[in-house]
Design a protein around this motif. Sequence first.
Motif, PDB file in Angstrom:
ATOM      1  N   GLN A  31      -6.175  72.170  15.801  1.00  0.00           N
ATOM      2  CA  GLN A  31      -5.174  71.966  16.848  1.00  0.00           C
ATOM      3  C   GLN A  31      -5.476  72.802  18.078  1.00  0.00           C
ATOM      4  OE1 GLN A  31      -0.910  70.732  14.837  1.00  0.00           O
ATOM      5  NE2 GLN A  31      -1.216  72.822  15.437  1.00  0.00           N
ATOM      6  N   ASN A  32      -5.792  74.062  17.859  1.00  0.00           N
ATOM      7  CA  ASN A  32      -6.096  74.962  18.977  1.00  0.00           C
ATOM      8  C   ASN A  32      -7.338  74.501  19.729  1.00  0.00           C
ATOM      9  OD1 ASN A  32      -3.907  76.577  18.293  1.00  0.00           O
ATOM     10  ND2 ASN A  32      -5.123  77.964  17.030  1.00  0.00           N
ATOM     11  N   THR A  68      -4.082  69.655  21.062  1.00  0.00           N
ATOM     12  CA  THR A  68      -3.047  68.666  20.743  1.00  0.00           C
ATOM     13  C   THR A  68      -2.501  68.949  19.346  1.00  0.00           C
ATOM     14  OG1 THR A  68      -4.674  67.121  19.829  1.00  0.00           O
ATOM     15  CG2 THR A  68      -4.092  66.856  22.148  1.00  0.00           C
ATOM     16  N   LYS A  69      -1.263  68.535  19.101  1.00  0.00           N
ATOM     17  CA  LYS A  69      -0.645  68.694  17.802  1.00  0.00           C
ATOM     18  C   LYS A  69      -1.115  67.585  16.855  1.00  0.00           C
ATOM     19  CE  LYS A  69       2.311  72.222  18.046  1.00  0.00           C
ATOM     20  NZ  LYS A  69       2.345  73.332  17.073  1.00  0.00           N
ATOM     21  N   ASP A 111      -0.528  64.939  13.882  1.00  0.00           N
ATOM     22  CA  ASP A 111       0.585  64.177  13.322  1.00  0.00           C
ATOM     23  C   ASP A 111       0.578  64.209  11.800  1.00  0.00           C
ATOM     24  OD1 ASP A 111       1.495  63.404  15.825  1.00  0.00           O
ATOM     25  OD2 ASP A 111       0.281  61.584  15.852  1.00  0.00           O
ATOM     26  N   HIS A 122      -5.347  62.797  16.138  1.00  0.00           N
ATOM     27  CA  HIS A 122      -4.017  63.243  15.756  1.00  0.00           C
ATOM     28  C   HIS A 122      -3.888  63.490  14.256  1.00  0.00           C
ATOM     29  CE1 HIS A 122      -1.686  61.755  19.552  1.00  0.00           C
ATOM     30  NE2 HIS A 122      -2.158  62.983  19.679  1.00  0.00           N
ATOM     31  N   ASP A 150       3.122  77.031  13.240  1.00  0.00           N
ATOM     32  CA  ASP A 150       1.983  76.438  13.941  1.00  0.00           C
ATOM     33  C   ASP A 150       1.834  74.936  13.707  1.00  0.00           C
ATOM     34  OD1 ASP A 150       0.916  78.936  14.983  1.00  0.00           O
ATOM     35  OD2 ASP A 150       0.395  79.407  12.908  1.00  0.00           O
ATOM     36  N   LEU A 151       2.387  74.450  12.590  1.00  0.00           N
ATOM     37  CA  LEU A 151       2.148  73.057  12.218  1.00  0.00           C
ATOM     38  C   LEU A 151       3.455  72.292  12.040  1.00  0.00           C
ATOM     39  CD1 LEU A 151      -0.615  73.643   9.493  1.00  0.00           C
ATOM     40  CD2 LEU A 151      -0.983  72.735  11.794  1.00  0.00           C
ATOM     41  N   SER A 152       3.480  71.077  12.553  1.00  0.00           N
ATOM     42  CA  SER A 152       4.640  70.196  12.365  1.00  0.00           C
ATOM     43  C   SER A 152       4.203  68.857  11.793  1.00  0.00           C
ATOM     44  CB  SER A 152       5.361  69.971  13.697  1.00  0.00           C
ATOM     45  OG  SER A 152       4.469  69.420  14.663  1.00  0.00           O
ATOM     46  N   ALA A 153       2.992  68.787  11.311  1.00  0.00           N
ATOM     47  CA  ALA A 153       2.396  67.536  10.843  1.00  0.00           C
ATOM     48  C   ALA A 153       2.972  67.097   9.498  1.00  0.00           C
ATOM     49  CB  ALA A 153       0.880  67.694  10.716  1.00  0.00           C
TER      50      ALA A 153
END
Length: 396
Positions: free
Chosen positions: A201-202, A206-207, A209, A170, A248-251
Amino acid sequence: MHAIEKIREKHPAPFYIYDGKIISEQASVLRKTFPGFGLLFSVKANPFPPVLKKMASLGIGADAASAKEVGLALEAGIPAENIYYSCPAPTREDIAQVIGKCHIIADSFHELSLLEEAASECGRNLSVGLRIHPDFTLNGSPQIPSKFGIDESLVWKTDFSEKYPHLTIHGLHIHIRSQILDTEKLARYYDNVLDLAVKLQNFLGTKLDYINFGGGVGKVYDKTRQSPLDYEKLREVVSCSISKHKSDLSAQLLLESGRFLACDCGTYVTEIVDIKRSHGKTFYIVKNGANGFFKPVLRQMLLPFQPDHIGASYEPFATENDHYEINVLSESSETEVVDIAGHLCSGADIMAKDVAVKKGNIGDFVTFSHAGSYAYSLAPLLFSSQPLPQQFFIDE
């Protein structure tokens, strides 16, 4: 100088003084340049408990390189969720000590196997980060071998869910080098890291963190040869890169810093214990040279081989263009060109050569700047069994 005078009334040299106000100022610069980023302090730069407590009070997390550093961070009040443990080769015992107390970033396939074993024994899934040795470099040159991280090319050949069924990746950690004073290089680096994060991620499905960009942000040691980063420009380019990857990213984005946060907060104070003149050269012999503040000594040792440039591989033991403001706290109005040497039984124990300082006397104090990071923690303190330097923290 007021703090030095106050301390010297009760305590003999050598000693370090760390100024918490400067740490706050440096943290403010990073927060303005990297809004929304989580900041981590590299504990190895200065593990003095009051310094770590100051970091905790500022909401700064910890980059821990050992199980002991994880413990020090926790004791200082840094919460477990803000501690990131990354070690080039942890043992099974190390992992047992840190598991459940911090984020663990795996540095190798062997470490992933140890983590899988530990998670399996506990009968639970473990979330881990992955340190990758990327294909890209700062200069666009071909990548070189490294003892850090897993080569990017090997990542894409690995089925992590099959090989490590109790682990979920993650987090991503990248670090190529420290002490960068080129805004364009840093901008490209951050953009490349974000591109790699999307690709990871791709690949994993999984996304992430968190994305840990490691260190890199440099500070000026020598004002005559170095220019500081353009923080406004850096903020602009980093914000642009983040916006480009926003969909694309929320980390959580993380930035490590040991040197930038703490280097300027520290002053090393030692004392002239003898003055010798030999073949036309004057030596000020001071207490605890290499065994008090090692970095300037090591720089002198490397000068014959690296007169103008210190490569990144020497970090953090020696920094490119190391330069320290050296002051003799003397009443004299005269100056003198001297070598400043420690009192160890070694000809290499030289802190500075041919430096112009106030003319000193035996008993005068000598101060060195830039002693807040990679200073006390790097010195061979036990050599010659001399008394250890003391450390003091002020925050006024």
